[in-house]
Design a protein around this motif. Structure first.
Motif: not given
Lengths: 238, 259
Positions: B31-32, B39-41, B222-227, B233-241
Protein backbone atom coordinates in the motif's frame (compact mmCIF):
# COMPACT_ATOMS: atom_id res chain seq x y z
CA UNK A 1 9.95 -62.23 -25.38
CA UNK A 2 6.24 -62.17 -26.22
CA UNK A 3 5.52 -62.88 -22.59
CA UNK A 4 7.33 -59.70 -21.68
CA UNK A 5 5.38 -57.72 -24.22
CA UNK A 6 2.05 -59.01 -22.94
CA UNK A 7 3.18 -58.14 -19.47
CA UNK A 8 4.03 -54.66 -20.51
CA UNK A 9 0.66 -54.13 -22.12
CA UNK A 10 -1.11 -55.65 -19.15
CA UNK A 11 0.82 -53.35 -16.85
CA UNK A 12 -0.16 -50.36 -18.86
CA UNK A 13 -3.81 -51.36 -18.80
CA UNK A 14 -3.67 -52.01 -15.10
CA UNK A 15 -2.08 -48.65 -14.58
CA UNK A 16 -4.83 -46.89 -16.54
CA UNK A 17 -7.52 -48.75 -14.60
CA UNK A 18 -5.69 -47.89 -11.40
CA UNK A 19 -5.47 -44.20 -12.17
CA UNK A 20 -9.12 -44.21 -13.17
CA UNK A 21 -10.10 -45.83 -9.87
CA UNK A 22 -8.02 -43.36 -7.89
CA UNK A 23 -9.59 -40.36 -9.58
CA UNK A 24 -13.14 -41.58 -9.12
CA UNK A 25 -12.46 -42.45 -5.49
CA UNK A 26 -11.03 -39.02 -4.95
CA UNK A 27 -13.85 -37.09 -6.55
CA UNK A 28 -16.57 -39.23 -5.04
CA UNK A 29 -15.31 -38.57 -1.56
CA UNK A 30 -14.76 -34.89 -2.11
CA UNK A 31 -18.29 -34.42 -3.35
CA UNK A 32 -19.80 -35.77 -0.17
CA UNK A 33 -17.31 -34.37 2.30
CA UNK A 34 -18.37 -31.27 4.24
CA UNK A 35 -15.54 -28.83 4.82
CA UNK A 36 -15.79 -26.86 8.03
CA UNK A 37 -13.63 -24.02 9.28
CA UNK A 38 -14.26 -23.26 12.93
CA UNK A 39 -12.91 -20.85 15.55
CA UNK A 40 -10.46 -22.52 17.93
CA UNK A 41 -12.65 -21.81 20.97
CA UNK A 42 -15.16 -24.26 19.47
CA UNK A 43 -12.67 -27.12 19.10
CA UNK A 44 -14.27 -29.58 21.52
CA UNK A 45 -17.91 -28.64 20.98
CA UNK A 46 -17.87 -28.54 17.18
CA UNK A 47 -15.85 -31.77 17.07
CA UNK A 48 -18.61 -33.41 19.09
CA UNK A 49 -21.36 -31.87 16.94
CA UNK A 50 -19.64 -32.99 13.74
CA UNK A 51 -19.19 -36.50 15.07
CA UNK A 52 -22.94 -36.77 15.68
CA UNK A 53 -23.66 -35.20 12.28
CA UNK A 54 -21.49 -37.79 10.55
CA UNK A 55 -23.22 -40.60 12.43
CA UNK A 56 -26.73 -39.43 11.69
CA UNK A 57 -26.36 -38.34 8.07
CA UNK A 58 -23.65 -40.83 7.05
CA UNK A 59 -21.40 -38.14 5.63
CA UNK A 60 -17.76 -37.35 6.06
CA UNK A 61 -16.63 -34.00 7.39
CA UNK A 62 -13.26 -32.31 7.54
CA UNK A 63 -12.74 -29.62 10.20
CA UNK A 64 -10.00 -27.03 10.46
CA UNK A 65 -9.67 -25.25 13.80
CA UNK A 66 -7.75 -21.99 14.18
CA UNK A 67 -8.28 -18.43 15.35
CA UNK A 68 -11.22 -16.79 13.55
CA UNK A 69 -8.99 -14.13 11.98
CA UNK A 70 -6.52 -16.73 10.79
CA UNK A 71 -9.30 -18.70 9.09
CA UNK A 72 -10.81 -15.55 7.57
CA UNK A 73 -7.38 -14.62 6.18
CA UNK A 74 -7.03 -18.08 4.62
CA UNK A 75 -10.49 -17.81 3.07
CA UNK A 76 -9.67 -14.36 1.71
CA UNK A 77 -6.56 -15.80 0.10
CA UNK A 78 -8.45 -18.50 -1.75
CA UNK A 79 -9.09 -21.37 0.66
CA UNK A 80 -12.49 -22.95 0.15
CA UNK A 81 -14.96 -24.25 2.72
CA UNK A 82 -18.65 -25.06 3.00
CA UNK A 83 -19.02 -23.70 6.50
CA UNK A 84 -17.10 -20.99 8.39
CA UNK A 85 -17.91 -20.69 12.08
CA UNK A 86 -16.45 -17.53 13.57
CA UNK A 87 -16.40 -15.78 16.92
CA UNK A 88 -16.75 -12.44 15.11
CA UNK A 89 -19.50 -12.08 12.52
CA UNK A 90 -17.76 -9.09 10.91
CA UNK A 91 -15.05 -11.40 9.63
CA UNK A 92 -17.54 -12.99 7.22
CA UNK A 93 -17.87 -9.73 5.25
CA UNK A 94 -16.61 -9.96 1.71
CA UNK A 95 -15.91 -13.70 1.80
CA UNK A 96 -18.88 -14.46 -0.47
CA UNK A 97 -20.89 -16.83 1.68
CA UNK A 98 -24.53 -17.34 0.72
CA UNK A 99 -26.10 -17.38 4.16
CA UNK A 100 -25.18 -16.50 7.71
CA UNK A 101 -26.55 -17.99 10.90
CA UNK A 102 -25.94 -15.53 13.70
CA UNK A 103 -25.90 -16.08 17.43
CA UNK A 104 -26.47 -19.84 17.60
CA UNK A 105 -24.19 -19.97 20.66
CA UNK A 106 -22.61 -17.49 23.07
CA UNK A 107 -19.52 -17.50 25.20
CA UNK A 108 -18.24 -15.42 28.05
CA UNK A 109 -14.85 -14.63 29.50
CA UNK A 110 -13.31 -15.72 32.77
CA UNK A 111 -10.01 -15.08 34.53
CA UNK A 112 -8.26 -18.38 35.20
CA UNK A 113 -5.21 -19.64 37.08
CA UNK A 114 -3.39 -22.98 37.01
CA UNK A 115 -5.02 -25.64 39.19
CA UNK A 116 -1.62 -26.17 40.83
CA UNK A 117 -1.80 -22.61 42.18
CA UNK A 118 -4.93 -23.47 44.16
CA UNK A 119 -3.38 -22.10 47.38
CA UNK A 120 -2.39 -18.77 45.85
CA UNK A 121 -5.16 -16.24 46.02
CA UNK A 122 -5.66 -13.67 43.31
CA UNK A 123 -8.04 -10.77 42.91
CA UNK A 124 -9.15 -8.33 40.20
CA UNK A 125 -6.42 -5.87 41.25
CA UNK A 126 -3.78 -8.37 40.09
CA UNK A 127 -4.87 -7.74 36.51
CA UNK A 128 -3.46 -4.23 36.60
CA UNK A 129 -0.46 -4.82 38.86
CA UNK A 130 3.05 -5.54 37.67
CA UNK A 131 3.65 -8.48 39.97
CA UNK A 132 1.84 -11.31 38.22
CA UNK A 133 2.55 -12.89 34.87
CA UNK A 134 -0.57 -12.54 32.74
CA UNK A 135 -1.48 -13.87 29.28
CA UNK A 136 -4.41 -12.51 27.30
CA UNK A 137 -5.57 -12.54 23.68
CA UNK A 138 -4.17 -9.89 21.38
CA UNK A 139 -6.38 -7.00 20.38
CA UNK A 140 -7.87 -7.52 16.96
CA UNK A 141 -8.75 -11.19 17.46
CA UNK A 142 -12.23 -11.94 18.89
CA UNK A 143 -11.18 -13.04 22.38
CA UNK A 144 -8.84 -10.04 22.63
CA UNK A 145 -11.50 -7.52 21.63
CA UNK A 146 -13.92 -9.11 24.08
CA UNK A 147 -11.25 -9.02 26.81
CA UNK A 148 -10.68 -5.35 26.21
CA UNK A 149 -14.35 -4.40 26.30
CA UNK A 150 -14.98 -6.44 29.43
CA UNK A 151 -11.83 -5.77 31.49
CA UNK A 152 -10.37 -2.57 30.07
CA UNK A 153 -6.62 -2.13 30.37
CA UNK A 154 -4.69 -5.10 31.69
CA UNK A 155 -1.02 -5.26 32.58
CA UNK A 156 -0.34 -8.34 30.46
CA UNK A 157 3.02 -9.95 29.74
CA UNK A 158 2.10 -11.66 26.51
CA UNK A 159 -0.61 -11.15 23.89
CA UNK A 160 -1.53 -14.41 22.21
CA UNK A 161 -3.01 -14.89 18.76
CA UNK A 162 -5.89 -17.10 19.90
CA UNK A 163 -7.57 -18.23 23.07
CA UNK A 164 -6.08 -21.73 23.05
CA UNK A 165 -2.59 -20.25 23.23
CA UNK A 166 -3.61 -18.33 26.38
CA UNK A 167 -5.08 -21.50 27.82
CA UNK A 168 -1.84 -23.41 27.15
CA UNK A 169 0.20 -20.74 28.93
CA UNK A 170 -1.96 -21.03 32.04
CA UNK A 171 -2.27 -24.81 31.95
CA UNK A 172 1.54 -25.17 31.72
CA UNK A 173 1.93 -22.73 34.64
CA UNK A 174 4.11 -20.37 32.60
CA UNK A 175 1.82 -17.53 33.67
CA UNK A 176 -0.19 -16.87 36.84
CA UNK A 177 -3.36 -15.59 35.24
CA UNK A 178 -5.03 -15.75 31.86
CA UNK A 179 -8.32 -14.60 30.41
CA UNK A 180 -10.08 -17.32 28.44
CA UNK A 181 -13.59 -18.34 27.48
CA UNK A 182 -15.87 -19.78 30.09
CA UNK A 183 -16.11 -22.96 28.00
CA UNK A 184 -12.37 -23.49 28.23
CA UNK A 185 -12.76 -24.13 31.96
CA UNK A 186 -14.73 -27.25 31.14
CA UNK A 187 -12.30 -28.53 28.56
CA UNK A 188 -9.00 -27.93 30.31
CA UNK A 189 -8.68 -29.71 33.66
CA UNK A 190 -5.43 -27.93 34.52
CA UNK A 191 -6.99 -24.48 34.91
CA UNK A 192 -9.55 -23.11 37.32
CA UNK A 193 -11.32 -19.80 37.94
CA UNK A 194 -8.85 -17.42 39.58
CA UNK A 195 -11.55 -16.12 41.93
CA UNK A 196 -15.36 -16.44 42.05
CA UNK A 197 -16.65 -14.46 39.09
CA UNK A 198 -20.08 -13.52 38.02
CA UNK A 199 -20.70 -14.13 34.36
CA UNK A 200 -21.90 -10.70 33.39
CA UNK A 201 -22.34 -10.77 29.67
CA UNK A 202 -22.56 -12.97 26.63
CA UNK A 203 -19.30 -11.46 25.39
CA UNK A 204 -18.84 -13.38 22.20
CA UNK A 205 -21.53 -14.41 19.77
CA UNK A 206 -20.75 -17.16 17.25
CA UNK A 207 -21.90 -17.00 13.65
CA UNK A 208 -21.84 -19.72 11.00
CA UNK A 209 -21.57 -18.71 7.35
CA UNK A 210 -22.29 -21.29 4.70
CA UNK A 211 -22.43 -21.86 0.97
CA UNK A 212 -24.13 -24.59 -1.05
CA UNK A 213 -26.40 -27.39 0.07
CA UNK A 214 -23.72 -29.18 2.08
CA UNK A 215 -23.06 -26.02 4.03
CA UNK A 216 -26.69 -25.09 4.62
CA UNK A 217 -27.53 -28.64 5.73
CA UNK A 218 -24.79 -28.48 8.34
CA UNK A 219 -25.88 -25.03 9.49
CA UNK A 220 -29.43 -26.33 9.95
CA UNK A 221 -28.00 -29.04 12.16
CA UNK A 222 -26.25 -26.42 14.32
CA UNK A 223 -29.67 -25.23 15.55
CA UNK A 224 -31.05 -28.76 16.05
CA UNK A 225 -31.80 -30.03 19.55
CA UNK A 226 -28.92 -32.50 19.33
CA UNK A 227 -26.42 -29.74 18.58
CA UNK A 228 -27.93 -27.43 21.19
CA UNK A 229 -27.52 -30.08 23.83
CA UNK A 230 -23.86 -30.57 22.91
CA UNK A 231 -23.17 -26.83 22.98
CA UNK A 232 -24.75 -26.34 26.37
CA UNK A 233 -22.99 -29.40 27.79
CA UNK A 234 -19.71 -27.73 26.77
CA UNK A 235 -20.68 -24.58 28.65
CA UNK A 236 -21.94 -22.34 25.84
CA UNK A 237 -25.04 -20.26 26.41
CA UNK A 238 -27.69 -20.42 23.72
CA UNK B 1 35.87 -15.71 -17.31
CA UNK B 2 34.59 -19.21 -17.94
CA UNK B 3 31.66 -19.57 -20.28
CA UNK B 4 28.70 -20.85 -18.34
CA UNK B 5 26.80 -23.67 -20.11
CA UNK B 6 23.39 -22.68 -21.48
CA UNK B 7 21.61 -25.36 -19.43
CA UNK B 8 23.03 -23.91 -16.26
CA UNK B 9 21.92 -20.43 -17.23
CA UNK B 10 18.44 -21.72 -18.04
CA UNK B 11 17.99 -23.55 -14.75
CA UNK B 12 19.49 -20.71 -12.76
CA UNK B 13 17.12 -18.26 -14.43
CA UNK B 14 14.11 -20.40 -13.61
CA UNK B 15 15.23 -20.76 -10.00
CA UNK B 16 15.94 -17.05 -9.60
CA UNK B 17 12.57 -16.11 -11.07
CA UNK B 18 10.96 -18.56 -8.67
CA UNK B 19 12.72 -16.96 -5.70
CA UNK B 20 11.94 -13.49 -6.95
CA UNK B 21 8.23 -13.92 -7.67
CA UNK B 22 6.98 -13.83 -4.05
CA UNK B 23 8.99 -10.67 -3.56
CA UNK B 24 7.38 -9.12 -6.63
CA UNK B 25 3.98 -10.21 -5.34
CA UNK B 26 4.69 -8.51 -2.04
CA UNK B 27 5.81 -5.27 -3.66
CA UNK B 28 2.89 -5.29 -6.06
CA UNK B 29 0.39 -5.46 -3.17
CA UNK B 30 2.26 -2.89 -1.08
CA UNK B 31 0.00 0.00 0.00
CA UNK B 32 2.48 2.65 -1.24
CA UNK B 33 0.19 5.64 -0.66
CA UNK B 34 -0.44 4.97 3.02
CA UNK B 35 3.05 3.64 3.64
CA UNK B 36 4.42 6.70 5.43
CA UNK B 37 1.68 6.54 8.06
CA UNK B 38 2.06 2.80 8.53
CA UNK B 39 5.84 3.00 8.85
CA UNK B 40 5.66 5.89 11.29
CA UNK B 41 3.42 4.02 13.74
CA UNK B 42 4.74 2.99 17.15
CA UNK B 43 4.13 -0.70 16.50
CA UNK B 44 6.38 -0.71 13.46
CA UNK B 45 9.11 1.39 15.06
CA UNK B 46 9.11 -0.67 18.29
CA UNK B 47 9.21 -3.94 16.39
CA UNK B 48 12.01 -2.68 14.13
CA UNK B 49 14.25 -1.48 16.97
CA UNK B 50 13.57 -4.61 19.00
CA UNK B 51 14.38 -6.82 16.02
CA UNK B 52 17.72 -5.06 15.57
CA UNK B 53 18.52 -5.39 19.27
CA UNK B 54 17.56 -9.07 19.43
CA UNK B 55 19.22 -10.15 16.18
CA UNK B 56 22.51 -8.35 16.89
CA UNK B 57 22.66 -9.56 20.49
CA UNK B 58 22.02 -13.08 19.23
CA UNK B 59 24.76 -12.68 16.59
CA UNK B 60 27.20 -11.56 19.27
CA UNK B 61 26.40 -14.56 21.46
CA UNK B 62 26.67 -16.85 18.45
CA UNK B 63 30.10 -15.40 17.63
CA UNK B 64 31.44 -15.78 21.17
CA UNK B 65 30.17 -19.32 21.75
CA UNK B 66 30.06 -20.55 18.16
CA UNK B 67 33.79 -20.36 17.45
CA UNK B 68 34.72 -22.65 20.38
CA UNK B 69 32.01 -25.14 19.37
CA UNK B 70 33.21 -25.14 15.76
CA UNK B 71 36.82 -25.49 16.86
CA UNK B 72 35.98 -28.39 19.14
CA UNK B 73 33.87 -30.16 16.50
CA UNK B 74 36.59 -29.79 13.87
CA UNK B 75 39.65 -30.69 15.91
CA UNK B 76 38.74 -32.87 18.88
CA UNK B 77 39.09 -36.64 19.10
CA UNK B 78 36.03 -36.94 21.30
CA UNK B 79 34.57 -40.42 20.67
CA UNK B 80 30.93 -39.48 20.08
CA UNK B 81 31.70 -36.69 17.67
CA UNK B 82 29.01 -37.54 15.12
CA UNK B 83 26.36 -37.64 17.80
CA UNK B 84 27.58 -34.37 19.27
CA UNK B 85 27.56 -32.66 15.89
CA UNK B 86 24.01 -33.89 15.25
CA UNK B 87 22.91 -32.46 18.60
CA UNK B 88 24.51 -29.10 17.85
CA UNK B 89 22.83 -28.95 14.43
CA UNK B 90 19.45 -30.17 15.67
CA UNK B 91 17.86 -26.70 15.92
CA UNK B 92 18.25 -26.45 12.13
CA UNK B 93 15.80 -29.27 11.47
CA UNK B 94 13.62 -28.97 14.55
CA UNK B 95 10.41 -27.04 13.81
CA UNK B 96 10.98 -23.72 15.63
CA UNK B 97 7.72 -24.09 17.57
CA UNK B 98 9.02 -27.37 18.96
CA UNK B 99 12.29 -25.63 19.77
CA UNK B 100 10.36 -22.93 21.65
CA UNK B 101 8.40 -25.51 23.62
CA UNK B 102 11.61 -27.35 24.45
CA UNK B 103 13.16 -24.07 25.61
CA UNK B 104 10.14 -23.60 27.90
CA UNK B 105 10.68 -27.09 29.32
CA UNK B 106 14.26 -26.11 30.08
CA UNK B 107 14.22 -22.39 30.92
CA UNK B 108 10.51 -21.77 31.58
CA UNK B 109 9.23 -21.13 35.05
CA UNK B 110 8.52 -24.85 35.45
CA UNK B 111 11.56 -25.95 33.44
CA UNK B 112 14.34 -27.90 35.12
CA UNK B 113 16.82 -25.03 34.71
CA UNK B 114 14.31 -22.19 34.77
CA UNK B 115 13.01 -23.24 38.17
CA UNK B 116 16.51 -23.01 39.55
CA UNK B 117 17.22 -19.67 37.85
CA UNK B 118 14.06 -18.21 39.31
CA UNK B 119 14.54 -19.63 42.83
CA UNK B 120 18.20 -18.63 43.14
CA UNK B 121 18.50 -15.48 41.08
CA UNK B 122 14.89 -14.35 40.64
CA UNK B 123 15.54 -14.58 36.92
CA UNK B 124 12.78 -15.48 34.45
CA UNK B 125 13.52 -15.66 30.74
CA UNK B 126 10.09 -16.17 29.15
CA UNK B 127 8.21 -12.95 28.34
CA UNK B 128 11.41 -10.89 28.38
CA UNK B 129 13.67 -9.49 25.65
CA UNK B 130 16.42 -11.74 26.99
CA UNK B 131 14.11 -14.67 26.28
CA UNK B 132 13.76 -13.53 22.66
CA UNK B 133 17.54 -13.44 22.37
CA UNK B 134 17.81 -16.94 23.85
CA UNK B 135 15.30 -18.24 21.30
CA UNK B 136 17.18 -16.50 18.46
CA UNK B 137 20.55 -17.89 19.59
CA UNK B 138 19.10 -21.39 19.79
CA UNK B 139 17.85 -21.39 16.21
CA UNK B 140 20.70 -19.45 14.59
CA UNK B 141 23.78 -21.01 16.25
CA UNK B 142 23.97 -24.07 13.92
CA UNK B 143 24.23 -21.89 10.80
CA UNK B 144 27.35 -20.27 12.18
CA UNK B 145 28.85 -23.50 13.50
CA UNK B 146 28.44 -25.29 10.16
CA UNK B 147 30.21 -22.50 8.29
CA UNK B 148 33.08 -22.10 10.74
CA UNK B 149 33.62 -25.80 11.40
CA UNK B 150 34.17 -26.46 7.72
CA UNK B 151 36.66 -23.56 7.66
CA UNK B 152 38.58 -25.08 10.59
CA UNK B 153 38.68 -28.38 8.69
CA UNK B 154 39.77 -26.89 5.39
CA UNK B 155 42.83 -25.08 6.72
CA UNK B 156 46.08 -26.89 7.00
CA UNK B 157 47.25 -27.44 10.57
CA UNK B 158 50.95 -27.47 9.59
CA UNK B 159 51.33 -23.71 9.85
CA UNK B 160 49.96 -23.76 13.38
CA UNK B 161 52.29 -26.61 14.34
CA UNK B 162 55.24 -24.78 12.90
CA UNK B 163 54.35 -21.66 14.86
CA UNK B 164 54.09 -23.78 17.97
CA UNK B 165 57.55 -25.27 17.52
CA UNK B 166 58.88 -21.75 16.99
CA UNK B 167 57.53 -20.86 20.44
CA UNK B 168 54.36 -18.88 19.69
CA UNK B 169 51.80 -18.91 22.46
CA UNK B 170 48.39 -20.51 21.75
CA UNK B 171 46.49 -17.18 21.83
CA UNK B 172 49.02 -15.71 19.43
CA UNK B 173 48.74 -18.71 17.11
CA UNK B 174 44.97 -18.37 17.07
CA UNK B 175 44.97 -14.62 16.48
CA UNK B 176 47.81 -14.44 13.95
CA UNK B 177 47.51 -17.72 12.07
CA UNK B 178 44.16 -19.45 12.52
CA UNK B 179 41.80 -16.50 12.71
CA UNK B 180 42.88 -14.69 9.54
CA UNK B 181 42.35 -17.85 7.53
CA UNK B 182 38.88 -18.66 8.88
CA UNK B 183 37.80 -15.02 8.95
CA UNK B 184 35.78 -15.04 5.69
CA UNK B 185 33.84 -18.06 6.96
CA UNK B 186 33.21 -16.39 10.29
CA UNK B 187 31.72 -13.39 8.54
CA UNK B 188 29.67 -15.56 6.18
CA UNK B 189 28.41 -17.69 9.07
CA UNK B 190 27.66 -14.60 11.09
CA UNK B 191 25.63 -13.07 8.26
CA UNK B 192 23.67 -16.31 7.85
CA UNK B 193 22.90 -16.70 11.52
CA UNK B 194 22.09 -13.02 11.94
CA UNK B 195 19.58 -13.31 9.08
CA UNK B 196 18.11 -16.44 10.66
CA UNK B 197 17.80 -14.61 14.00
CA UNK B 198 16.10 -11.64 12.34
CA UNK B 199 13.50 -13.87 10.71
CA UNK B 200 12.95 -16.06 13.76
CA UNK B 201 9.28 -16.50 14.62
CA UNK B 202 8.14 -19.86 15.99
CA UNK B 203 10.54 -20.37 18.88
CA UNK B 204 10.23 -16.72 19.89
CA UNK B 205 6.46 -16.62 20.12
CA UNK B 206 6.37 -19.95 21.93
CA UNK B 207 9.16 -19.23 24.38
CA UNK B 208 9.20 -15.45 24.80
CA UNK B 209 5.57 -14.63 24.06
CA UNK B 210 4.29 -11.58 22.23
CA UNK B 211 4.53 -8.19 23.89
CA UNK B 212 4.96 -4.93 21.94
CA UNK B 213 8.26 -3.26 22.78
CA UNK B 214 9.55 -6.24 24.72
CA UNK B 215 9.27 -9.45 22.74
CA UNK B 216 7.26 -8.47 19.66
CA UNK B 217 9.93 -8.57 16.94
CA UNK B 218 9.16 -7.81 13.30
CA UNK B 219 8.12 -11.38 12.35
CA UNK B 220 5.70 -11.53 15.31
CA UNK B 221 4.24 -8.14 14.47
CA UNK B 222 3.86 -9.28 10.85
CA UNK B 223 2.09 -12.47 11.82
CA UNK B 224 -0.37 -10.69 14.07
CA UNK B 225 -0.96 -7.92 11.53
CA UNK B 226 -1.55 -10.46 8.73
CA UNK B 227 -4.69 -11.56 10.52
CA UNK B 228 -5.93 -8.24 11.77
CA UNK B 229 -4.48 -5.51 9.53
CA UNK B 230 -3.01 -6.95 6.30
CA UNK B 231 -1.69 -3.64 4.91
CA UNK B 232 0.36 -3.11 8.09
CA UNK B 233 1.78 -6.60 7.64
CA UNK B 234 2.96 -5.65 4.16
CA UNK B 235 4.60 -2.47 5.44
CA UNK B 236 6.35 -4.43 8.18
CA UNK B 237 7.56 -6.98 5.62
CA UNK B 238 9.03 -4.17 3.58
CA UNK B 239 10.94 -2.96 6.65
CA UNK B 240 12.30 -6.47 7.14
CA UNK B 241 13.34 -6.90 3.53
CA UNK B 242 15.06 -3.53 3.37
CA UNK B 243 16.85 -4.15 6.69
CA UNK B 244 18.18 -7.53 5.68
CA UNK B 245 19.26 -6.34 2.24
CA UNK B 246 21.00 -3.34 3.78
CA UNK B 247 23.02 -5.63 6.03
CA UNK B 248 23.61 -8.53 3.66
CA UNK B 249 24.46 -6.79 0.36
CA UNK B 250 27.64 -5.04 1.56
CA UNK B 251 28.93 -8.31 3.04
CA UNK B 252 28.63 -10.34 -0.10
CA UNK B 253 31.66 -9.50 -2.20
CA UNK B 254 34.03 -8.30 0.39
CA UNK B 255 33.90 -11.10 2.86
CA UNK B 256 32.60 -14.30 1.35
CA UNK B 257 35.44 -16.68 0.44
CA UNK B 258 36.49 -15.32 -2.97
CA UNK B 259 37.13 -17.41 -6.04
Amino acid sequence: MWLLRVHKRLNKQLLIVGIFCLTCFGCGKEEQEVNIYAASSLTEAVSAVVERYEEIYKVEAKIVFAGSNHLAAQLRDGADTDVFITADVDLVDGLGFESILEGFAYNSLVVVKPVAFIDKSFGPSDLTSDEKLIAICSEGVPCGDATKSKFGIINADTYEMNVKAVLTRVASMEVDLGIVYETDLKNEPNVTAAWPQEITCPCVSYAAASSGKKGTDFNDFLTSDIAKEIFSSHGFSL
Amino acid sequence: MNRIPKTVVLFATIAILFLLSPLIGLLQRMPWSGLADLLGSDVVLDAFLLSLLVSFSAALAVLVFGIPIAWFLARSNFPFMKLLRAVVLLPMVLPPVVGGTALLFAFGRQGFLGKWLSDWFGLTLPFTTAGSVVAAVFVSMPFFVVAVESAFRSINEDLEKTAETLGASPPKIFLRITLPRIFPSIIAGLALSWARALGEFGATITFAGNMPGETQTLPLAIFLALETKPEAALALSLVMIVTSLAILIPFRDQWLPSR
